[in-house]
Design a protein around this motif. Structure first.
Motif, mmCIF file in Angstrom:
data_model
loop_
_atom_site.group_PDB
_atom_site.id
_atom_site.type_symbol
_atom_site.label_atom_id
_atom_site.label_comp_id
_atom_site.label_asym_id
_atom_site.label_seq_id
_atom_site.Cartn_x
_atom_site.Cartn_y
_atom_site.Cartn_z
ATOM 1 N N LEU A 100 -1.786 -14.511 -7.208
ATOM 2 C CA LEU A 100 -0.544 -13.752 -7.077
ATOM 3 C C LEU A 100 0.476 -14.140 -8.151
ATOM 4 C CD1 LEU A 100 -0.272 -14.252 -3.216
ATOM 5 C CD2 LEU A 100 -1.087 -12.188 -4.354
ATOM 6 N N ALA A 125 -3.483 -10.504 -8.965
ATOM 7 C CA ALA A 125 -2.668 -9.617 -8.124
ATOM 8 C C ALA A 125 -1.213 -10.054 -8.169
ATOM 9 C CB ALA A 125 -3.194 -9.622 -6.684
ATOM 10 N N VAL A 127 2.825 -10.182 -8.182
ATOM 11 C CA VAL A 127 3.743 -9.482 -7.287
ATOM 12 C C VAL A 127 5.068 -9.212 -7.982
ATOM 13 C CG1 VAL A 127 2.679 -10.550 -5.268
ATOM 14 C CG2 VAL A 127 4.700 -11.614 -6.287
ATOM 15 N N ILE A 141 2.526 -5.038 -5.332
ATOM 16 C CA ILE A 141 1.434 -5.878 -5.815
ATOM 17 C C ILE A 141 0.544 -5.058 -6.731
ATOM 18 C CG2 ILE A 141 -0.422 -7.444 -5.153
ATOM 19 C CD1 ILE A 141 0.860 -7.563 -2.343
ATOM 20 N N LEU A 157 -3.597 -8.143 1.456
ATOM 21 C CA LEU A 157 -2.405 -7.993 0.623
ATOM 22 C C LEU A 157 -1.327 -7.179 1.334
ATOM 23 C CD1 LEU A 157 -4.126 -7.357 -2.827
ATOM 24 C CD2 LEU A 157 -2.901 -9.427 -2.110
ATOM 25 N N GLY A 161 2.824 -7.041 1.156
ATOM 26 C CA GLY A 161 3.328 -5.977 0.297
ATOM 27 C C GLY A 161 3.239 -4.611 0.929
ATOM 28 N N VAL A 164 0.581 -1.569 -2.791
ATOM 29 C CA VAL A 164 -0.538 -2.302 -3.379
ATOM 30 C C VAL A 164 -1.291 -1.327 -4.280
ATOM 31 C CG1 VAL A 164 -2.610 -3.656 -2.938
ATOM 32 C CG2 VAL A 164 -0.686 -3.754 -1.324
ATOM 33 N N LYS A 177 2.109 -5.931 -14.465
ATOM 34 C CA LYS A 177 3.209 -6.813 -14.041
ATOM 35 C C LYS A 177 4.069 -7.234 -15.230
ATOM 36 C CE LYS A 177 5.918 -9.690 -11.998
ATOM 37 N NZ LYS A 177 5.539 -10.963 -11.413
#
Length: 306
Positions: A100, A125, A127, A141, A157, A161, A164, A177
Motif C-alpha cells: 500500500l 496498491a 493509496v 486505491i 481492499l 477504500g 478500488v 499514484k
C-alpha cells in the motif's frame, strides 16, 4: 485459497495511514489479523480490536496468508519483503503480499519479480486521500496486479477504500499514484500563488476561495488544502511534510526520465518544495509552500538537493 473467514491478514507498518488502515481491517475482517511495527507506541491505534501483535516479521509470516504493507518507500518495502529477516525469508511464507506504500515503479516491478521467484504473489496498491479518509475507510486505491490476483484482494481492499481501481499489471498502481500526487503538489503551488496574488490585489482569501469554488476553478486541492490549511495558515507537524513531497516528486522525475517525457511543471514544483523544506518548514504540512510565495522567497536552483 481459503475462504475469506479463514484468511489471516498480516499488516506491517502502523504509521499515520497504516495504523488507520489496519484498524479498519481488524474491525471488518471476519478472520484473524496480525500486525507488526518496530514502534511500540504505534500499536495503541489498534486498542479494542482483535489484532494480535507479531514479535517479528518471521512471526507474522508464519501466520498470515495475505500481508499488507504501509511503509515509507521502496527501500523499506524491499527490506521487509526480501531482506534476511524479511517476509520471504522464513520456512513459512505468505501467499500474497500487497504493498500500500508509494514507491518507484521500477522498485514495485523488481520486488514483484523477486517474490514471484519465491512463489509469492505481489500487488502494488498505493493509496490516496487524507488521513481522515483512511480513518473512515474511504481511501482511493490504485492497484497493479494481474486480473486473477486483483479479484482475490479487491474484497479486502474494500475494508479500507471506497474506490478500488485496477490500473494494469504490477507497477501500474504506482504509475497512477505518482501522477495523482504530482497533480496535487503542482496544483497546491498554483493555488498558493493565486491566493497571494488575489490578496495583494485587494481580495480577501476566503472570499476568493468561495467565489472560485462556485466556478470551473473548483478542485479537491482548493476545498481541502486551500480551505483547511492555506487559508488559516495552519501547517501542523506529523502530517505530510515537504520532504515526503520531494520523495514522491523524485519518483515522478525518475519515471519521466525513464520514459523520455519532459515534465517541466513537476521540476518547478520540486524547486518550490525544496525551498519550503530548507526555509523554515521542514517537517510541517506541505501547503506551507504558500508562506514561501507570500514572502517572495528564492527558489532552490534546479537540480540542487533539498
Amino acid at each position: 485459497m481459503s475462504t475469506e473467514n479463514q484468511v489471516v491478514i498480516g499488516f506491517v507498518g502502523l504509521g499515520v495511514m497504516g495504523g488507520a488502515m489496519c484498524r479498519n481491517m481488524a474491525l471488518k475482517h471476519a478472520g484473524g489479523v496480525v500486525a507488526f511495527d518496530t514502534n511500540d507506541h504505534a500499536f495503541h491505534v489498534l486498542d479494542g480490536t482483535k489484532t494480535r501483535r507479531a514479535a517479528s516479521l518471521e512471526d507474522l509470516a508464519g501466520e498470515a496468508d495475505i500481508v499488507f504493507l504501509s511503509l515509507p518507500g521502496g527501500p523499506a518495502v524491499e527490506a521487509v519483503t526480501l531482506g534476511p529477516q524479511g517476509l520471504a525469508g522464513g520456512v513459512r511464507r505468505p501467499k500474497v503480499i500487497v504493498d500500500l506504500s508509494t514507491t518507484t515503479v521500477a522498485s514495485a516491478r523488481e520486488v514483484g519479480a523477486a517474490l514471484a521467484a519465491r512463489d509469492i504473489a505481489f500487488a502494488d496498491a498505493p493509496v490516496a486521500r487524507t488521513r481522515e479518509a483512511a480513518q473512515r475507510g474511504e481511501l482511493s486505491i490504485m492497484v497493479g496486479a494481474d486480473a486473477a490476483l486483483f479479484g482475490r484482494i479487491e474484497p479486502l481492499l474494500r475494508y479500507i477504500g471506497t474506490d478500488v481501481t485496477h490500473c494494469g499489471a504490477i507497477g501500474c498502481g504506482q504509475v497512477v499514484k505518482l501522477i495523482n500526487n504530482a497533480l496535487v503538489f503542482e496544483h497546491t503551488v498554483a493555488l498558493a500563488e493565486m491566493m497571494v496574488l488575489g490578496e495583494r490585489a485587494g481580495v480577501d482569501p476566503g472570499t476568493l476561495l468561495d467565489a472560485v469554488s462556485k466556478g470551473s476553478g473548483d478542485s479537491f486541492v482548493l476545498r481541502n488544502h486551500g480551505r483547511k490549511s492555506m487559508l488559516p495558515r495552519q501547517f501542523p507537524e506529523k502530517s505530510f511534510p515537504p520532504e515526503y513531497v520531494l520523495k514522491d516528486i523524485g519518483y515522478v522525475l525518475e519515471l519521466a526520465g525513464q520514459t523520455g517525457v519532459a515534465t517541466r511543471i513537476t521540476e518547478l514544483a520540486h524547486r518550490y518544495y525544496s525551498a519550503t523544506a530548507q526555509q523554515g518548514y521542514s517537517g510541517r504540512y506541505f501547503p506551507a509552500v504558500i508562506e514561501l510565495i507570500a514572502r517572495d522567497a528564492e527558489l532552490v536552483p534546479q537540480g540542487a538537493q533539498p
